[in-house]
Scaffold this motif. Structure first.
Motif, PDB file in Angstrom:
ATOM      1  N   SER A  13      12.199  -0.221  -1.522  1.00  0.00           N
ATOM      2  CA  SER A  13      11.144  -0.383  -2.672  1.00  0.00           C
ATOM      3  C   SER A  13      10.725   1.278  -2.663  1.00  0.00           C
ATOM      4  O   SER A  13      11.069   1.845  -3.650  1.00  0.00           O
ATOM      5  CB  SER A  13      10.074  -1.181  -2.637  1.00  0.00           C
ATOM      6  N   CYS A  83       2.640   2.208  -6.892  1.00  0.00           N
ATOM      7  CA  CYS A  83       3.708   1.430  -5.960  1.00  0.00           C
ATOM      8  C   CYS A  83       3.629   2.021  -4.373  1.00  0.00           C
ATOM      9  O   CYS A  83       3.311   1.304  -3.592  1.00  0.00           O
ATOM     10  CB  CYS A  83       5.005   1.432  -6.228  1.00  0.00           C
ATOM     11  N   VAL A  97       5.253  -4.593  -2.987  1.00  0.00           N
ATOM     12  CA  VAL A  97       5.204  -4.163  -4.070  1.00  0.00           C
ATOM     13  C   VAL A  97       6.469  -3.214  -4.649  1.00  0.00           C
ATOM     14  O   VAL A  97       6.685  -2.554  -3.993  1.00  0.00           O
ATOM     15  CB  VAL A  97       3.895  -3.358  -4.468  1.00  0.00           C
ATOM     16  N   LYS A  99       8.611  -1.501  -7.885  1.00  0.00           N
ATOM     17  CA  LYS A  99       8.753  -0.951  -9.219  1.00  0.00           C
ATOM     18  C   LYS A  99      10.098  -1.824  -9.614  1.00  0.00           C
ATOM     19  O   LYS A  99      11.148  -1.766  -9.018  1.00  0.00           O
ATOM     20  CB  LYS A  99       9.121   0.459  -9.049  1.00  0.00           C
ATOM     21  N   LEU A 128       5.333  -3.074 -12.316  1.00  0.00           N
ATOM     22  CA  LEU A 128       5.272  -3.276 -10.759  1.00  0.00           C
ATOM     23  C   LEU A 128       5.442  -4.922 -10.564  1.00  0.00           C
ATOM     24  O   LEU A 128       4.581  -5.528 -11.377  1.00  0.00           O
ATOM     25  CB  LEU A 128       4.216  -2.678 -10.019  1.00  0.00           C
TER      26      LEU A 128
END
Length: 315
Positions: A13, A83, A97, A99, A128
């Motif tokens: 991520s 994020c 988390v 995006k 998100l």
């Protein structure tokens, strides 16, 4: 290096954020500011960055006249900064988390948050998505030791045949399908301008919170729906770019997001009746990924920032 699939997803991520030109270009400037705010850094300094995200963001947003492309690029950068910050505060926990990216979000999750209007399929403006995974072996063991079958009963290969890269999404798809009812889904919508955009999260939250619709509107597809997830929230996070003296507890923009299920937040210290600091989202919505609080897990993991977590590029 041994790494569970949650931390591998977190790394993927964050790497995805840095692959975007806007975020990667802004990072050296942001990093300088972050290092000045968290020079040590300690767990308290890292958590407190949430009170200064607007200040950090504005170090690369000094122009008074912005084109539409500037606004769009600034919005993408704000999403990425939020994020990055949330994931940094979540190291060592079972929450990640992401995006919005088809290559990182498990299909059962994408299906669950899909809104159907008759035969028309629409996805929320989910900038998100935070996922909290269950405390089960497949999420805590080395990702190379996972053994799981897909929905057809076929064992999912851990590596791609062409390039031997880890087969992240198929493994996540299988895990999410098997454990869907034990996964928390938290949508986080990020906007730079509060006044212009507050009605968007308000309306999406209404849709997700509704128990039933008179017309042909349904939520979820392929057998997955948010009502079957362990928990679901919808949050709003703004910079904000509007002048603070124009924001009051009675402002229309504030009223629109006052009762949003996941809360409304900004990159500033909490102001009662208006917005909470983004750091408060961690305790309000993203707490269940460990038995101890975020300060404790950050403290436990902070020594690994120069080793296991170099991808944050903080040091």
């Amino acid at each position: 290096m041994s790494q569970n699939i949650i931390e591998y997803l977190r790394e993927s991520s964050i790497n995805n954020l840095f692959s975007a030109n806007g975020f990667n270009t802004a990072w050296p400037t942001w990093k300088t500011k972050i290092n000045s705010l968290a020079p040590t850094p300690t767990q308290h300094q890292i958590l407190a960055l949430g009170d200064s995200l607007k200040e950090i963001f504005y170090t690369t947003n000094m122009s008074s006249s912005r084109s539409q492309s500037d606004v769009s690029g600034g919005g993408a950068n704000w999403e990425a900064l939020v994020c990055w910050y949330l994931n940094l505060c979540l190291i060592g926990r079972r929450t990640v988390v992401i995006k919005h990216s088809k290559k990182l979000i498990p299909e059962p999750i994408s299906n669950a948050i899909t809104v159907n209007y008759g035969s028309f399929i629409s996805n929320t403006e989910s900038d998100l998505i935070a996922l909290t995974f269950p405390n089960k072996a497949n999420y805590t063991i080395d990702k190379e030791s996972i053994c799981i079958s897909d929905t057809n009963g076929t064992t999912v290969p851990l590596h791609k045949i062409k390039n031997s890269k880890y087969n992240l999404l198929p493994v996540l798809n299988a895990l999410a399908a098997e454990d869907f009812k034990e996964i928390e889904i938290h949508i986080i919508q990020c906007k730079t301008n509060w006044n212009d955009n507050a009605q968007i999260p308000m309306l999406w939250d209404m849709i997700y919170s509704a128990k039933a619709f008179r017309s042909g509107i349904t939520i979820g597809r392929e057998g997955y729906s948010i009502v079957d997830a362990k928990a679901f929230t919808y949050s709003f996070v703004t910079v904000p770019t509007v002048k603070l003296d124009k924001i009051a507890s009675t402002s229309v923009a504030v009223q629109r997001v006052r009762n949003i299920t996941g809360g409304n937040y900004w990159g500033l210290p909490t102001k009662s009746g208006i917005a909470s600091s983004i750091k408060e989202m961690l305790d309000r919505n993203l707490r269940t990924g460990e038995t101890v609080n975020h300060l404790s897990t950050i403290k436990n993991e902070i020594s690994k920032l120069s080793a296991d977590y170099t991808y944050f590029r903080l040091l």
